[in-house]
Design a protein around this motif. Structure first.
Motif, mmCIF file in Angstrom:
data_model
loop_
_atom_site.group_PDB
_atom_site.id
_atom_site.type_symbol
_atom_site.label_atom_id
_atom_site.label_comp_id
_atom_site.label_asym_id
_atom_site.label_seq_id
_atom_site.Cartn_x
_atom_site.Cartn_y
_atom_site.Cartn_z
ATOM 1 N N UNK A 8 0.750 -1.378 0.099
ATOM 2 C CA UNK A 8 -0.076 0.118 0.024
ATOM 3 C C UNK A 8 0.848 1.267 -0.026
ATOM 4 N N UNK A 9 0.434 2.311 -0.895
ATOM 5 C CA UNK A 9 1.320 3.320 -0.654
ATOM 6 C C UNK A 9 1.277 4.296 0.682
ATOM 7 N N UNK A 10 0.167 4.040 1.371
ATOM 8 C CA UNK A 10 0.237 4.527 2.792
ATOM 9 C C UNK A 10 0.988 3.675 3.808
ATOM 10 N N UNK A 11 1.430 2.596 3.477
ATOM 11 C CA UNK A 11 1.935 1.635 4.514
ATOM 12 C C UNK A 11 3.302 2.440 5.182
ATOM 13 N N UNK A 12 3.506 2.177 6.295
ATOM 14 C CA UNK A 12 4.579 2.494 7.289
ATOM 15 C C UNK A 12 5.426 1.556 7.293
ATOM 16 N N UNK A 13 6.316 1.912 7.913
ATOM 17 C CA UNK A 13 7.466 0.714 8.342
ATOM 18 C C UNK A 13 6.978 0.085 9.157
ATOM 19 N N UNK A 14 6.203 0.178 10.276
ATOM 20 C CA UNK A 14 6.086 -0.581 11.082
ATOM 21 C C UNK A 14 4.517 -1.269 10.921
ATOM 22 N N UNK A 15 3.998 -1.210 9.812
ATOM 23 C CA UNK A 15 2.621 -1.412 9.485
ATOM 24 C C UNK A 15 2.734 -3.034 8.985
ATOM 25 N N UNK A 16 1.833 -3.934 9.277
ATOM 26 C CA UNK A 16 2.027 -5.358 9.073
ATOM 27 C C UNK A 16 1.371 -5.396 7.549
ATOM 28 N N UNK A 17 2.165 -5.870 6.510
ATOM 29 C CA UNK A 17 1.831 -6.240 5.265
ATOM 30 C C UNK A 17 1.524 -7.517 5.055
ATOM 31 N N UNK A 68 -8.288 -5.883 4.726
ATOM 32 C CA UNK A 68 -7.843 -4.452 4.331
ATOM 33 C C UNK A 68 -7.895 -3.539 5.437
ATOM 34 N N UNK A 69 -8.736 -3.811 6.461
ATOM 35 C CA UNK A 69 -9.171 -2.705 7.361
ATOM 36 C C UNK A 69 -8.312 -3.266 8.804
ATOM 37 N N UNK A 70 -7.649 -4.694 8.720
ATOM 38 C CA UNK A 70 -7.109 -5.067 9.885
ATOM 39 C C UNK A 70 -6.089 -4.172 10.646
ATOM 40 N N UNK A 71 -6.485 -3.795 11.877
ATOM 41 C CA UNK A 71 -5.784 -2.967 12.823
ATOM 42 C C UNK A 71 -5.973 -1.294 12.526
ATOM 43 N N UNK A 72 -6.766 -1.146 11.759
ATOM 44 C CA UNK A 72 -6.961 0.174 11.304
ATOM 45 C C UNK A 72 -8.428 0.559 12.124
ATOM 46 N N UNK A 73 -8.469 1.184 13.101
ATOM 47 C CA UNK A 73 -9.703 1.384 13.890
ATOM 48 C C UNK A 73 -10.818 2.234 12.985
ATOM 49 N N UNK A 74 -10.066 3.345 12.433
ATOM 50 C CA UNK A 74 -10.913 4.265 11.690
ATOM 51 C C UNK A 74 -11.474 3.662 10.513
ATOM 52 N N UNK A 75 -10.796 2.888 9.744
ATOM 53 C CA UNK A 75 -11.319 2.030 8.550
ATOM 54 C C UNK A 75 -12.406 1.109 9.062
ATOM 55 N N UNK A 76 -12.012 0.464 10.078
ATOM 56 C CA UNK A 76 -13.130 -0.770 10.825
ATOM 57 C C UNK A 76 -14.461 0.069 10.812
#
Length: 231
Positions: A8-17, A68-76
């Motif tokens: 993802x273009x918005x993924x950060x280094x600490x984000x699970x891919x 796709x929304x795993x770990x993202x509270x806002x998206x959930x």
């Protein structure tokens, strides 16, 4: 370069891919679960092709959304809000259809969270329960097979209020007039009853005696259809 397509273009280094093999595995398992649930639902049941196809794909669709929304509270929260705003614009479904949809969504949710074993186990258990309930006829009223819709055509000079009372008392457990309609410029009445027979074996005898009363005009008896709008 090819690997970048699945980042993802918005993924950060600490984000699970999510890796491509894991992604494909979840989709395949979800599709198999959907196919299994669809087979159980359609076994000896009436259904439409569109509902069967949708039911088979639903676990995979829910699985994708959850991954796709795993770990993202806002998206959930946003996805939950979108689900709450969904309005089915087709005819209302039965309780069995609604329950099966929730079953497919629950299986897809478990698979989307990565618990594939639990998703398969849950689907097998619930599918087995649904299969047993369908085969054993759980919840079917014993008198349901004797519930019929009776339509009688009579001449205008016959008082339908009392003309068949003795026959109804002899052959029926219950009887309810649900519609009265005139036809042929008012010379005929068409009556519709919801009836429950005492004995299915006496159905022909009952109809023969009705024919003698209504001048051998048209009579029909059919299975009483359940109202699909009722749960």
């Amino acid at each position: 370069m090819l690997n970048n397509l699945f980042i993802g273009i918005f993924d950060t280094a600490g984000a699970a891919v999510i890796s491509v093999p894991d992604f494909l595995l979840c989709i395949v398992v979800s599709l198999l679960i959907g196919a299994f649930i669809t087979w159980v639902y359609t076994y000896k049941s009436r259904y439409t092709t569109s509902f069967a196809v949708t039911l088979a794909m639903l676990p995979a669709i829910v699985c994708i959304v959850i991954m796709m929304v795993n770990g993202n509270v806002g998206a959930g929260v946003a996805v939950a809000g979108a689900f709450s705003l969904v309005r089915f614009r087709s005819v209302p479904g039965t309780a069995k259809e609604i329950g099966t949809i929730f079953l497919a969504m629950a299986a897809g949710l478990i698979a989307g969270m990565g618990y594939l074993g639990f998703a398969v186990l849950f689907s097998l258990i619930m599918g087995a329960v649904m299969f047993v309930l369908n085969v054993t006829g759980f919840g079917v009223k014993k008198a349901e097979v004797r519930e019929k819709t009776l339509r009688i055509t009579i001449p205008e000079d016959l008082n339908y209020g009392v003309a068949f009372d003795d026959l109804f008392e002899k052959y029926l457990l219950s009887c309810e007039v649900v519609a009265v309609k005139t036809s042929n410029m008012g010379s005929l009445y068409k009556l519709t009853y919801h009836v429950t027979l005492k004995d299915n074996a006496e159905e022909k005898t009952f109809l023969d005696e009705l024919r003698c009363r209504n001048g051998n005009l048209e009579i029909s008896m059919m299975r009483q259809e359940a109202n699909v709008n009722e749960l």
